[in-house]
Scaffold this active site. Structure first.
Site, PDB file in Angstrom:
ATOM      1  N   HIS A  12       4.865   5.987  11.545  1.00 48.13           N
ATOM      2  CA  HIS A  12       4.327   5.813  10.188  1.00 48.13           C
ATOM      3  C   HIS A  12       3.365   6.984   9.944  1.00 48.13           C
ATOM      4  CE1 HIS A  12       3.236   4.007   6.497  1.00 48.13           C
ATOM      5  NE2 HIS A  12       2.902   2.791   6.888  1.00 48.13           N
ATOM      6  N   ARG A  59       0.807  -1.228   0.000  1.00 43.29           N
ATOM      7  CA  ARG A  59       0.000   0.000   0.000  1.00 43.29           C
ATOM      8  C   ARG A  59       0.838   1.276   0.000  1.00 43.29           C
ATOM      9  NH1 ARG A  59      -2.798  -3.959   1.668  1.00 43.29           N
ATOM     10  NH2 ARG A  59      -0.854  -4.478   2.646  1.00 43.29           N
ATOM     11  N   THR A  60       1.773   1.376   0.910  1.00 36.41           N
ATOM     12  CA  THR A  60       2.504   2.643   1.055  1.00 36.41           C
ATOM     13  C   THR A  60       3.282   2.937  -0.229  1.00 36.41           C
ATOM     14  OG1 THR A  60       2.685   2.105   3.399  1.00 36.41           O
ATOM     15  CG2 THR A  60       4.036   3.922   2.598  1.00 36.41           C
ATOM     16  N   ARG A  96      10.986   3.574   3.538  1.00 34.28           N
ATOM     17  CA  ARG A  96      10.671   2.640   4.631  1.00 34.28           C
ATOM     18  C   ARG A  96      11.942   1.876   4.953  1.00 34.28           C
ATOM     19  NH1 ARG A  96       5.565  -1.290   4.621  1.00 34.28           N
ATOM     20  NH2 ARG A  96       4.654   0.728   5.206  1.00 34.28           N
ATOM     21  N   LYS A 111      25.830  -4.959  -2.015  1.00 31.12           N
ATOM     22  CA  LYS A 111      27.297  -4.865  -2.129  1.00 31.12           C
ATOM     23  C   LYS A 111      27.890  -4.161  -0.915  1.00 31.12           C
ATOM     24  CE  LYS A 111      26.714  -4.078  -7.078  1.00 31.12           C
ATOM     25  NZ  LYS A 111      26.773  -2.984  -8.064  1.00 31.12           N
TER      26      LYS A 111
END
Ligand code: CP
Length: 316
Positions: free
Chosen positions: A131, A53-54, A103, A82
């Protein structure tokens, strides 16, 4: 330029103004009207943890407003494998984009990124921390249903320990004088520092393990998933898994206009029988992620949302 890391970055007046902007942008979010307010702007999507969703609603929001998006994509196919540090990744994407949605599994990572970035960072979830963009769509959904934010009784249920959505939301609801009920297994209670902070800001809080007895006079029931990925011990998770399973049969005595919300994804805490009831709001809530994030992108990029969107936009 500063971004949105926690709800403390917005005043109540700014929250209301963004929700008003979001409301006016609804026809654009639905694809009924074309209004390229963000043409020529680029959003960088940096998701170091899974998201549906986000990530997708940020992308939809940007594209509906005529902007473009570049994605880090799957971390496994990026130079993170890496050994590139978050600091270095941010230095690159800062140069490629005008704003970053991020996120990260580590609490505090969004603030760390903002401290070294030129462009605004929108915190799309930092570990068990915050959030805030979810909170904006949650507030939009609550106001859409009840016509106001002030003075509502909101039950927050499930994983209050690790669930970042309820951390950010309870802060915002306290600022709008809502009465809060925290319903969770003992192991998953709201962290003590958050409760103390809320109480210092005048919050009215009831804590309980008995969700079902608290539903009768609630205006909102906000269910959450138990965040299995944040447990270091599987036995601990097994003790609380399936703690609450809301079924349509549990809703006989609730207020007619009570809404059930969930940031999603759900596992088993809301039975599908609830979906067809008048109370279910979680899918509309997920859609509202587009419109709330459109308004936030405009705000942080310094673009005004016209008062008369219908007049400024064009039909497809
Ligand atoms: N609500 C929410 O944050 O959903 P995602 O994890 O799918 O982004």
């Amino acid at each position: 330029m500063s971004g949105l890391i926690t709800m403390d970055d917005l005043t109540n007046e700014e929250i209301i103004a963004i929700l008003d902007d979001a409301e006016r942008l609804l026809p654009v979010a639905k694809g009924e009207l074309y209004l390229p307010l963000l043409q020529g702007r680029i959003l960088g999507n940096l998701f170091f943890e899974p998201s549906t969703r986000t990530r997708m609603s940020f992308e939809t929001a940007m594209k509906r407003l005529g902007g473009d998006v570049v994605n880090l994509g799957d971390v496994k196919t990026s130079s993170v494998v890496k050994g590139e540090t978050l600091f270095d990744t941010i230095q690159m994407v800062d140069g490629y984009t005008d704003i970053i949605a991020m996120r990260h599994p580590r609490q505090g990572a969004a603030q760390y990124a903002q401290d070294s970035a030129r462009v605004p960072i929108l915190n799309g979830g930092d570990g068990a921390g915050h959030h805030p963009t979810q909170t904006m769509l949650d507030l939009f959904t609550i106001r859409q249903a009840h016509g106001r934010l002030d003075g509502l009784k909101v039950v927050l249920a499930g994983d209050l320990r690790y669930g970042r959505t309820v951390h950010s939301l309870s802060h915002a609801l306290t600022r709008f004088d809502c009465e809060l009920v925290f319903a969770s297994p003992d192991l998953l209670r709201m962290p003590r520092d958050i409760v103390s902070d809320l109480e210092a800001h005048g919050a009215k809080i009831t804590e309980t393990e008995d969700l079902y007895s608290m539903m009768k006079d609630a205006d909102v029931i906000y269910m959450t998933r138990i965040q299995k990925e944040r447990f270091s011990d599987e036995d601990e998770y097994a003790k609380v898994a399936g703690a609450y399973k809301l079924h349509a049969n549990d809703l006989n005595d609730v207020k007619a206009n009570m809404i059930i919300m969930h940031p999603l994804p759900r596992v088993d805490e809301i039975h599908p029988s609830v979906d067809a009831t008048r109370h279910a709001r979680y899918f509309e809530q997920a859609f509202n992620g587009v419109v709330a994030r459109m308004a936030l992108l405009c705000k942080l990029l310094g673009v005004s949302v016209p008062k008369n969107v219908e007049k400024e936009g064009s039909a497809f």
